[in-house]
Design an enzyme around this catalytic site. Structure first.
Site, mmCIF file in Angstrom:
data_model
loop_
_atom_site.group_PDB
_atom_site.id
_atom_site.type_symbol
_atom_site.label_atom_id
_atom_site.label_comp_id
_atom_site.label_asym_id
_atom_site.label_seq_id
_atom_site.Cartn_x
_atom_site.Cartn_y
_atom_site.Cartn_z
ATOM 1 N N GLU A 50 9.320 -15.895 6.796
ATOM 2 C CA GLU A 50 10.692 -15.217 6.940
ATOM 3 C C GLU A 50 11.049 -15.075 8.389
ATOM 4 O OE1 GLU A 50 11.679 -12.016 4.553
ATOM 5 O OE2 GLU A 50 13.103 -11.025 6.043
ATOM 6 N N LYS A 76 10.774 -3.169 0.660
ATOM 7 C CA LYS A 76 10.670 -4.745 0.881
ATOM 8 C C LYS A 76 10.355 -5.096 2.271
ATOM 9 C CE LYS A 76 12.030 -9.062 1.204
ATOM 10 N NZ LYS A 76 12.472 -9.877 2.749
ATOM 11 N N ASP A 103 -5.272 -10.913 -1.585
ATOM 12 C CA ASP A 103 -4.343 -11.101 -2.899
ATOM 13 C C ASP A 103 -3.201 -10.341 -2.796
ATOM 14 O OD1 ASP A 103 -3.354 -10.690 -5.347
ATOM 15 O OD2 ASP A 103 -5.084 -10.518 -6.621
ATOM 16 N N HIS A 134 19.068 -12.444 13.254
ATOM 17 C CA HIS A 134 18.731 -13.261 12.292
ATOM 18 C C HIS A 134 19.727 -14.560 12.610
ATOM 19 C CE1 HIS A 134 16.622 -11.848 8.627
ATOM 20 N NE2 HIS A 134 16.726 -10.702 9.552
HETATM 21 C C1 MEV Z 1 14.777 -8.017 5.061
HETATM 22 O O1 MEV Z 1 13.884 -8.926 4.733
HETATM 23 C C2 MEV Z 1 14.333 -6.635 5.220
HETATM 24 C C3 MEV Z 1 15.193 -5.519 5.413
HETATM 25 O O2 MEV Z 1 16.407 -5.689 4.577
HETATM 26 C C4 MEV Z 1 14.534 -4.172 5.295
HETATM 27 C C5 MEV Z 1 15.437 -3.238 5.361
HETATM 28 O O3 MEV Z 1 16.696 -3.257 4.972
HETATM 29 O O4 MEV Z 1 14.860 -1.889 5.806
HETATM 30 C C6 MEV Z 1 15.899 -5.750 6.864
#
Ligand code: MEV
Length: 440
Positions: free
Chosen positions: A99, A275, A291, A389
Site C-alpha cells: 500500500e 484498519k 503470522d 495518495h
Molecule cells: C487507509 O488504508 C487507512 C485509512 O482509511 C485509515 C483511517 O481512515 O484512519 C486512511
C-alpha cells in the site's frame, strides 16, 4: 531530542548506541543509497544487502520447505520507516506492504513525536484451549481440573524442556463452563509463557498431549485442542506524545480529536480507524516473518472484547497543546523459530530492527501502529488523504505505462498540476513528454 541529520552527512557508525534513525530527506535517495545508509549503520553484509535487493532472497527451495505445492514466491515491497525512537532507543523499522503512503506516513508521524514512544508488555502468555463435551457434571469437572493443576502443568511442560529451561512453559490454568446448544462444555485454558517464540506450536503440542489426562479426570470427550488467538494476556501498550502538527491551529487539532471520538462511538468508523493502525502493524509483522493473521485476529477480537467493536487507540490533548496517543492490543509475535528464523529477508529485517527480545519487538510494532493512526487522523482532519495518495497513484500508473525513471517525476508533477489523475490523462502526458524529448 535526538538530533536530526541529513542522509548525505552520515558517516560509518557502529550499530547500537550511536545509531541515528532520525534522517531528514531519507525518501529522496535512491533505493540503493537508502540501503547503503541502513547497511552502514547496521553492518549488513554484501549477502544481506543482496537478499534485500531481491538478488538472492527467498529461493524456491526454501519456499518448498515452507509451504506445499510451491511454485515460486510473491514479492512485496520492503521499505524502512525512519525517525522512530522507542523507549529511548532509535529504530529503523522494516515494513513490507503493497500500500502506497503507509511507510511515508509512519516516518512522518514519528518525526512529530520528539521524545518518541514508550511501551510496556505483559509478557508472552498464550492461551491453549481444550474443549470437553459429554461431561456429566461440568462444574464438578471444572473443580477436578483445578485440583489436578500441578499434574496438568507438569504433563504440559514435559513436552517442551527447552522452553521450560528458558523460564517459559505452562504456568497456570483458567477453566470455563460454556453453554453450548446441546450441553454445557468444559473448556480448559492452558496459560503458557512462550517467551520469545510466537508459541503456537508449543501450545498446540501441550494441548494435544494433556487432553487424554483431562478426559480421564472429567469423564468427558475432548474435541478442540488449539491455541486461542484472543491473546489477552500478551498485551503491548504504547504511548506517544506528539506535537500539534497543524502549526498551532487549535481548530484542526480539535477536529483530529473529534475524528478519533467517532471511532469510540461508531463501529463503522472503528473498523476503518483500526484498519489504518493495522496498515503499520501488519507491515512490520510481515517483514519480520510473523503470522500476520494471528496478530490481526487478536487485534480485532480484543477490539470487541467489551461486546462492542472499539478503537485500539485513544487520543487526548495534553499540556502545551501536545497530543497524547495510546494504544493497547495483543501482540503474539516471535523472534525465534518459524518463518522469522527461516525466511532470508525476515532474518535481515530483524537484524535491521536490532531487537533483543519479543518485548522490544512488540513495543516497536505497537508504536508503528500508533504512528500510523496519528498520520491518518492528521490527514483526515486536515487536507484529506487523497492529496498524498494521488501522487503515488499517479506514479503507479506511470510505472504501469512504462515511464522511465527520469520521466516519472515530470509526469507526476504535470498530472498533479493539471489536477487530474487517471490512466488516460497520465498516458497522454507521458506520450507528449516522450514526443517532446525525441524532438530535442
Ligand atoms: C487507509 O488504508 C487507512 C485509512 O482509511 C485509515 C483511517 O481512515 O484512519 C486512511
Amino acid at each position: 531530542m535526538q538530533h536530526i541529520i541529513h542522509s548525505t552527512m552520515l558517516n560509518t557508525s557502529n550499530r547500537g548506541d550511536c545509531m541515528v534513525t532520525r534522517i531528514s530527506g531519507f525518501y529522496k535517495n535512491s533505493p540503493e543509497k537508502r540501503l547503503e545508509i541502513i547497511a552502514k549503520q547496521l553492518n549488513l553484509s554484501t549477502e544481506e544487502k543482496n537478499t534485500l535487493l531481491g538478488n538472492a532472497g527467498l529461493s524456491v527451495n526454501v519456499a518448498d520447505h515452507m509451504v506445499e505445492n510451491a511454485i515460486g514466491s510473491f514479492p512485496i515491497p520492503l521499505g524502512i520507516a525512519v525517525n522512530f525512537k522507542v523507549n529511548e532507543k532509535d529504530a529503523f523499522v522494516p515494513m513490507a506492504t503493497e500500500e502506497p503512503s503507509v511507510i511515508a506516513a509512519a516516518s512522518n508521524a514519528a518525526k512529530h513525536s520528539a521524545k518518541g514512544f514508550f511501551t510496556s508488555y505483559t509478557g508472552s502468555i498464550m492461551r491453549g484451549q481444550i474443549q470437553l463435551t459429554n461431561v456429566i457434571d461440568p462444574y464438578g469437572a471444572l473443580a477436578r481440573i483445578y485440583e489436578n493443576k500441578e499434574e496438568i502443568l507438569h504433563r504440559c511442560n514435559a513436552q517442551d524442556p527447552t522452553l521450560v529451561s528458558l523460564g517459559g512453559g505452562a504456568k497456570d490454568l483458567d477453566v470455563h463452563v460454556i453453554d453450548g446448544v446441546a450441553e454445557k462444555m468444559v473448556v480448559t485454558h492452558l496459560l503458557v509463557d512462550t517467551k520469545d517464540a510466537m508459541g503456537a506450536n508449543a501450545v498446540n503440542t501441550m494441548a494435544e498431549a494433556v487432553a487424554p489426562f483431562i478426559e480421564k479426570i472429567t469423564g468427558g470427550k475432548a474435541i478442540l485442542r488449539i491455541l486461542s488467538n484472543l491473546a489477552d494476556q500478551r498485551i503491548v501498550r504504547a504511548r506517544g506524545v506528539f506535537e500539534n502538527p497543524f502549526s498551532g491551529d487549535k481548530n484542526v487539532q480539535e477536529k483530529f480529536i473529534r475524528a478519533a471520538e467517532l471511532a469510540e462511538a461508531d463501529p463503522y468508523r472503528a473498523a476503518t480507524h483500526n484498519k489504518g493502525i493495522m496498515n503499520g502493524i501488519t507491515a512490520v509483522a510481515l517483514a519480520t516473518g510473523n503470522d500476520t493473521r494471528a496478530v490481526e485476529a487478536g487485534a480485532h477480537a480484543y477490539a470487541s472484547i467489551t461486546g462492542r467493536y472499539r478503537p485500539l487507540s485513544h487520543w487526548e490533548i495534553g499540556e502545551d497543546d501536545s497530543m497524547i496517543g495510546s494504544i493497547e492490543l495483543p501482540m503474539p509475535v516471535g523472534l525465534v523459530g518459524g518463518v522469522t528464523a527461516s525466511h532470508p529477508v525476515a532474518k535481515v529485517a530483524i537484524k535491521i530492527l536490532d531487537v533483543e527480545s519479543v518485548e522490544e519487538l512488540a513495543g516497536i510494532i505497537a508504536s508503528v501502529g500508533l504512528a500510523q493512526n496519528f498520520a491518518a487522523l492528521k490527514a483526515l482532519a486536515g487536507e484529506g488523504i487523497q492529496e498524498g495518495h494521488m501522487k503515488l497513484h499517479a506514479r503507479n500508473i506511470a510505472m504501469q505505462l512504462g515511464a522511465k525513471n527520469d520521466e516519472m517525476d515530470k509526469v507526476v508533477e504535470l498530472a498533479m498540476k493539471q489536477g487530474k489523475i487517471s490512466y488516460d490523462k497520465i498516458k497522454e502526458i507521458l506520450l507528449s513528454l516522450q514526443k517532446n524529448n525525441s524532438n530535442h
